[in-house]
Design a protein around this motif. Structure first.
Motif, mmCIF file in Angstrom:
data_model
loop_
_atom_site.group_PDB
_atom_site.id
_atom_site.type_symbol
_atom_site.label_atom_id
_atom_site.label_comp_id
_atom_site.label_asym_id
_atom_site.label_seq_id
_atom_site.Cartn_x
_atom_site.Cartn_y
_atom_site.Cartn_z
ATOM 1 N N UNK A 69 0.864 -1.249 0.118
ATOM 2 C CA UNK A 69 -0.090 0.089 -0.086
ATOM 3 C C UNK A 69 0.817 1.118 0.094
ATOM 4 N N UNK A 70 2.096 1.016 0.842
ATOM 5 C CA UNK A 70 2.940 2.405 0.435
ATOM 6 C C UNK A 70 3.430 2.610 -0.575
ATOM 7 N N UNK A 71 3.798 1.632 -1.213
ATOM 8 C CA UNK A 71 4.287 1.688 -2.631
ATOM 9 C C UNK A 71 3.054 2.190 -3.804
ATOM 10 N N UNK A 72 1.933 1.635 -3.496
ATOM 11 C CA UNK A 72 0.962 2.328 -4.502
ATOM 12 C C UNK A 72 0.578 3.852 -3.960
ATOM 13 N N UNK A 73 0.707 4.030 -2.832
ATOM 14 C CA UNK A 73 0.493 5.517 -2.471
ATOM 15 C C UNK A 73 1.682 6.314 -3.028
ATOM 16 N N UNK A 74 2.831 5.961 -3.125
ATOM 17 C CA UNK A 74 3.748 6.625 -3.396
ATOM 18 C C UNK A 74 4.104 6.655 -5.124
ATOM 19 N N UNK A 75 4.181 5.611 -5.641
ATOM 20 C CA UNK A 75 4.341 5.458 -7.106
ATOM 21 C C UNK A 75 3.103 5.193 -7.905
ATOM 22 N N UNK A 76 1.935 5.012 -7.411
ATOM 23 C CA UNK A 76 0.889 4.720 -8.112
ATOM 24 C C UNK A 76 0.480 3.089 -8.335
ATOM 25 N N UNK A 77 -0.716 2.802 -8.275
ATOM 26 C CA UNK A 77 -1.191 1.494 -8.194
ATOM 27 C C UNK A 77 -0.902 0.850 -9.678
ATOM 28 N N UNK A 78 0.110 0.004 -9.599
ATOM 29 C CA UNK A 78 0.579 -0.938 -10.703
ATOM 30 C C UNK A 78 1.773 -1.706 -10.183
ATOM 31 N N UNK A 79 2.321 -2.388 -11.192
ATOM 32 C CA UNK A 79 3.397 -3.516 -10.930
ATOM 33 C C UNK A 79 4.480 -2.728 -10.423
ATOM 34 N N UNK A 80 4.871 -1.557 -10.565
ATOM 35 C CA UNK A 80 6.179 -1.115 -10.178
ATOM 36 C C UNK A 80 5.922 -0.794 -8.847
ATOM 37 N N UNK A 81 4.762 -0.061 -8.451
ATOM 38 C CA UNK A 81 4.516 0.525 -7.224
ATOM 39 C C UNK A 81 4.365 -0.476 -6.126
ATOM 40 N N UNK A 82 3.976 -1.740 -6.475
ATOM 41 C CA UNK A 82 3.483 -2.875 -5.488
ATOM 42 C C UNK A 82 4.938 -3.514 -5.400
ATOM 43 N N UNK A 83 5.652 -3.831 -6.529
ATOM 44 C CA UNK A 83 6.764 -4.635 -6.175
ATOM 45 C C UNK A 83 8.184 -3.961 -5.975
ATOM 46 N N UNK A 84 8.419 -2.826 -6.098
ATOM 47 C CA UNK A 84 9.360 -1.960 -5.695
ATOM 48 C C UNK A 84 9.732 -2.149 -4.146
ATOM 49 N N UNK A 85 8.674 -1.649 -3.346
ATOM 50 C CA UNK A 85 9.241 -1.855 -2.045
ATOM 51 C C UNK A 85 9.535 -3.294 -1.460
ATOM 52 N N UNK A 86 8.866 -4.261 -2.005
ATOM 53 C CA UNK A 86 9.240 -5.548 -1.511
ATOM 54 C C UNK A 86 10.761 -5.914 -2.249
#
Length: 285
Positions: A69-86
């Protein structure tokens, strides 16, 4: 590479390995349906809801969904936003493994161990997808490493550093609770540290260590308790009847595939663990 060079270059080398393995091409393929999409929907619901909740997500502790969720909030909802924080957390986990292993098995062994973890399919793939155990592995590394360093510090360790290690260990326990529940996230690391102390100093230091670690476990359990219908904070999920046939070979197969090719060294590592040693720190490691 001597010890001073390892101290200087090993963390940077591990960070570089993690960046090269985990970060490239994260947005180049879509979310796996239904596995990643299931998790992404839960994270997107947190973002659209406007606040994060302590309640379990998808029947499990919320740490993984929080991270996405932090990734989605920062980078937008998508593959990069969800996977980059992990993926970033995967790099941090490699450093945490080195931090935990350096005083126990030596810097060279810790470096090789972290590199082996980075190249295991189970960890490598988990660091590049939303269905991941990376938060749990980070939590375990910090908990075991921090508590071991605090309970059995290397020579000439400053008191302030010992306190910092204790805080890191407690943070690892809290993250473990929020990742997978008390039994695996809190109790298992505490048992590992207690066994290490017993191996190093024998029964003489075990009662005090056991009392302190039990108090930490009780504190974690009381702090983590939330009244959620059907949810068990101890088990980190919702208990249910077994819905399919699982045998011991199923788990062994998963371990073999997840740890390939390093699983071939497991018998050697087991023999090494039971080898008699006159060095207390080596027994502790």
């Amino acid at each position: 590479m001597n010890d001073s060079n390892l101290r200087r270059y090993a963390p940077a080398l591990l960070a570089l390995v993690g960046i090269v393995l985990f970060l490239p091409g994260l947005h180049a393929f879509g979310l796996w349906d239904p596995y990643e999409i299931h998790v992404a929907d839960a994270a997107r619901a947190l973002v659209t809801g406007g606040h994060f909740t302590w309640a379990p997500q998808l029947g499990r502790p919320p740490a993984l969904v929080w991270l996405i969720a932090v990734g989605f909030k920062t980078l937008g909802v998508g593959e990069l936003g969800g996977r980059l924080p992990i993926a970033i957390l995967g790099v941090v986990t490699l450093l945490a493994v080195y931090y935990a292993g350096a005083p126990l098995i030596g810097r060279r062994g810790a470096l090789l161990g972290a590199f082996a973890l980075a190249t295991c399919p189970g960890f490598f793939l988990g660091a590049r997808q939303l269905t991941s155990n990376v938060p749990l592995l980070l939590a375990t590394s910090l908990a075991v490493g921090g508590l071991c360093r605090a309970a059995w510090p290397p020579e000439h360790t400053a008191p302030g550093r010992r306190a910092l290690d204790l805080l890191i260990g407690l943070f690892g326990l809290a993250l473990g609770q929020l990742s997978v529940g008390i039994l695996v996230g809190v109790v298992a690391p505490l048992v590992a540290v207690t066994v290490g102390l017993w191996a190093a100093v024998g029964f003489e230091g075990l009662p005090a260590a056991g009392a302190v670690l039990s108090l930490l476990a009780l504190t974690e359990a009381l702090w983590a308790f939330r009244h959620v219908t059907g949810y068990s904070a101890v088990l980190g999920g919702i208990p249910h009847a077994v819905q399919h046939t699982v045998t011991i070979s199923t788990h062994l197969t998963k371990i073999g595939f997840s740890l390939f090719p390093w699983v071939a060294l497991a018998p050697v590592a087991t023999i090494r663990a039971f080898r008699e040693s006159d060095d207390a720190r080596e027994r502790f490691g």
